[in-house]
Design an enzyme around this catalytic site. Sequence first.
Site, PDB file in Angstrom:
ATOM      1  N   ARG A 175       0.852  -1.193   0.000  1.00  0.00           N
ATOM      2  CA  ARG A 175       0.000   0.000   0.000  1.00  0.00           C
ATOM      3  C   ARG A 175       0.889   1.245   0.000  1.00  0.00           C
ATOM      4  O   ARG A 175       1.564   1.514   0.998  1.00  0.00           O
ATOM      5  CB  ARG A 175      -0.912  -0.008   1.233  1.00  0.00           C
ATOM      6  CG  ARG A 175      -1.762   1.217   1.309  1.00  0.00           C
ATOM      7  CD  ARG A 175      -2.748   1.246   2.479  1.00  0.00           C
ATOM      8  NE  ARG A 175      -3.407   2.520   2.444  1.00  0.00           N
ATOM      9  CZ  ARG A 175      -3.523   3.356   3.472  1.00  0.00           C
ATOM     10  NH1 ARG A 175      -3.078   3.033   4.665  1.00  0.00           N
ATOM     11  NH2 ARG A 175      -4.098   4.524   3.322  1.00  0.00           N
TER      12      ARG A 175
ATOM     13  N   GLU B  62      -3.648  -0.319   7.930  1.00  0.00           N
ATOM     14  CA  GLU B  62      -2.530   0.136   8.759  1.00  0.00           C
ATOM     15  C   GLU B  62      -2.661  -0.464  10.136  1.00  0.00           C
ATOM     16  O   GLU B  62      -3.764  -0.516  10.701  1.00  0.00           O
ATOM     17  CB  GLU B  62      -2.508   1.667   8.939  1.00  0.00           C
ATOM     18  CG  GLU B  62      -2.054   2.434   7.741  1.00  0.00           C
ATOM     19  CD  GLU B  62      -2.006   3.942   8.014  1.00  0.00           C
ATOM     20  OE1 GLU B  62      -1.768   4.354   9.171  1.00  0.00           O
ATOM     21  OE2 GLU B  62      -2.205   4.699   7.056  1.00  0.00           O
TER      22      GLU B  62
ATOM     23  N   HIS C 109      -3.276  10.772   0.654  1.00  0.00           N
ATOM     24  CA  HIS C 109      -2.787  10.543   2.015  1.00  0.00           C
ATOM     25  C   HIS C 109      -2.261  11.894   2.518  1.00  0.00           C
ATOM     26  O   HIS C 109      -1.088  12.067   2.803  1.00  0.00           O
ATOM     27  CB  HIS C 109      -1.712   9.448   2.026  1.00  0.00           C
ATOM     28  CG  HIS C 109      -1.504   8.801   3.370  1.00  0.00           C
ATOM     29  ND1 HIS C 109      -1.606   7.446   3.592  1.00  0.00           N
ATOM     30  CD2 HIS C 109      -1.194   9.328   4.572  1.00  0.00           C
ATOM     31  CE1 HIS C 109      -1.350   7.166   4.868  1.00  0.00           C
ATOM     32  NE2 HIS C 109      -1.093   8.298   5.483  1.00  0.00           N
TER      33      HIS C 109
ATOM     34  N   ASN D 183      -7.760   1.205   9.439  1.00  0.00           N
ATOM     35  CA  ASN D 183      -6.500   1.477  10.130  1.00  0.00           C
ATOM     36  C   ASN D 183      -6.799   1.397  11.620  1.00  0.00           C
ATOM     37  O   ASN D 183      -7.728   2.056  12.098  1.00  0.00           O
ATOM     38  CB  ASN D 183      -5.979   2.881   9.814  1.00  0.00           C
ATOM     39  CG  ASN D 183      -5.624   3.074   8.350  1.00  0.00           C
ATOM     40  OD1 ASN D 183      -5.706   2.143   7.551  1.00  0.00           O
ATOM     41  ND2 ASN D 183      -5.226   4.280   7.999  1.00  0.00           N
TER      42      ASN D 183
ATOM     43  N   GLU E 299      -7.853   8.041   6.047  1.00  0.00           N
ATOM     44  CA  GLU E 299      -8.239   8.627   7.333  1.00  0.00           C
ATOM     45  C   GLU E 299      -8.844  10.028   7.215  1.00  0.00           C
ATOM     46  O   GLU E 299      -8.294  11.013   7.731  1.00  0.00           O
ATOM     47  CB  GLU E 299      -7.041   8.661   8.283  1.00  0.00           C
ATOM     48  CG  GLU E 299      -6.504   7.274   8.590  1.00  0.00           C
ATOM     49  CD  GLU E 299      -5.489   7.253   9.726  1.00  0.00           C
ATOM     50  OE1 GLU E 299      -5.097   8.325  10.217  1.00  0.00           O
ATOM     51  OE2 GLU E 299      -5.088   6.143  10.135  1.00  0.00           O
TER      52      GLU E 299
ATOM     53  N   TYR F 262      -4.965   1.494  15.557  1.00  0.00           N
ATOM     54  CA  TYR F 262      -3.812   1.646  16.447  1.00  0.00           C
ATOM     55  C   TYR F 262      -4.166   1.373  17.903  1.00  0.00           C
ATOM     56  O   TYR F 262      -3.482   0.630  18.576  1.00  0.00           O
ATOM     57  CB  TYR F 262      -3.174   3.034  16.273  1.00  0.00           C
ATOM     58  CG  TYR F 262      -2.460   3.125  14.937  1.00  0.00           C
ATOM     59  CD1 TYR F 262      -1.187   2.621  14.787  1.00  0.00           C
ATOM     60  CD2 TYR F 262      -3.093   3.649  13.808  1.00  0.00           C
ATOM     61  CE1 TYR F 262      -0.529   2.647  13.558  1.00  0.00           C
ATOM     62  CE2 TYR F 262      -2.452   3.685  12.577  1.00  0.00           C
ATOM     63  CZ  TYR F 262      -1.168   3.174  12.467  1.00  0.00           C
ATOM     64  OH  TYR F 262      -0.538   3.180  11.249  1.00  0.00           O
TER      65      TYR F 262
HETATM   66  C1  FCB Z   1      -1.914   7.079  10.699  1.00  0.00           C
HETATM   67  C2  FCB Z   1      -1.489   7.658   9.369  1.00  0.00           C
HETATM   68  C3  FCB Z   1      -0.131   7.213   8.915  1.00  0.00           C
HETATM   69  C4  FCB Z   1       0.854   7.112  10.047  1.00  0.00           C
HETATM   70  C5  FCB Z   1       0.274   6.344  11.212  1.00  0.00           C
HETATM   71  C6  FCB Z   1       1.227   6.189  12.383  1.00  0.00           C
HETATM   72  O1  FCB Z   1      -2.848   7.911  11.283  1.00  0.00           O
HETATM   73  O2  FCB Z   1      -2.413   7.305   8.371  1.00  0.00           O
HETATM   74  O3  FCB Z   1       0.289   8.079   7.900  1.00  0.00           O
HETATM   75  O4  FCB Z   1       1.302   8.352  10.376  1.00  0.00           O
HETATM   76  O5  FCB Z   1      -0.894   6.969  11.645  1.00  0.00           O
END
Ligand code: FCB
Length: 448
Positions: free
Chosen positions: A75, A350, A119, A289, A165, A291
């Site tokens: 990607r 992500e 992006h 994505n 995002e 985290y």
């Molecule tokens: C996300 C972004 C990516 C990167 C990660 C850590 O929010 O899409 O570009 O910075 O965080």
Amino acid sequence: MPRFPADFAWGVATSAYQIEGAVTEDGRGESVWDVFCRKPGAIRDGHTGDVAADHYHRWATDVRLMADLGLTAYRLSIAWPRIQPDGKGPANKAGLDFYDRLTDALLGRGITPVPTLFHWDLPQPLQDEDGGWLSRDTAQRFADYATLAAERLADRIPMWITLNEPFVVMAFGYALGIHAPGLELMLGALPVAHHQLLGHGLAASALRSAGVARVAIANNHSPAWPATDDPADVAAARAYDTLHNRLFADPLLLGSYPDLSAFGVGGMDCVLDGDLEVISAPLDALGVNYYSPTRLSALPGSELPFRMEPIPGYPVTAFGWPVIPAGLTEVLTMLAGRYGDRLPPVYITENGCSLRDEVAADGTVDDQPRIGYLEGHLRALHDAMTACVDVRGYFCWSLMDNFEWGEGYNQRFGLVHVDFDTQRRTPKASFGWYRDLIAAQRAGLPRA
Ligand code: FCB
């Protein structure tokens, strides 16, 4: 590690501004991030993406690293200002040539490129002239740019992602001012959500007309946890969930905006007849994505009725983000529960963690916590698949250390360490771990 399906895509993710550098080469125009980085105090240590990981010049080395990993998918993002330096008008041939060469090199190594069209690096002239995503016109500009990119590359690239995002662009870029373009409009940033989603819908249709087979969007999603079971905190978490998760998934998958009354807002004023039909045209895949979860308490009397709270009791990354793999299972089952049959196949576009990685005297980078992070999240992902969420692939963020937006080069997310003084690449222990995992998962399968 449990076994993933034979056709599961194993990938890594990067983005143009974070790795390419070469910001004035071959006719590339200026982006909002070039300008934002020059604003005093905007980026930690005054860093910029001017050189980044120098991928624009070192792409062949980076493709070899990806081939060593045994990836089946990559990607990347296409820099809009390389294709249209002013954000409108004819294509800059040299910009398209770069992605054309990269595409062929990847395909030659059995790696399918999955490009993201936006992006975050909006051409600066669109910001100056029209207010960027505050303007409805930007949605049409975006579709025009999508056509130019697809006319050159769609013959070889089956799956495309429109936006990355859009929540972060709205919240960090236009509401809070901590990302480009640095505006602090608070709820005045809501039209940025609609214009990006409209841009997605118009670009999706343009991509299909140019022969793209599969269109997706990459949203970031986060479970919203109330800090306590006090009804005020529960309401705060619900409000946050509306803004972060539903505002960007409901229009796409249900064709309607969520109730925004928690913000004292009657609705989205900028929506015109027909927009939601454009936005909710069926998606071929949803990029997620992930985290970490977000924990919220009530903040009465404020324009945004919540405050983020730390989540104690978990290990944290160098960023301070809590490591909670079960949050990924929760996000995926939440999406399946909310959207049912309307949820298309999902890709994790992500997932990864930043650490204070250093090259040791013996030349190695021993990032054991990253291995633990990735392993935990892949198991959590598999749990969601066992619970019947249709997930087709996983893209680790990121191939290599890069420019982490407001944090500059201070957060390292890569499987490959980059020395930003010399541009030397050193695969970390997690690189070997991911390579071996992919090989084990693909053992006995024919090479793509
Ligand atoms: C996300 C972004 C990516 C990167 C990660 C850590 O929010 O899409 O570009 O910075 O965080």
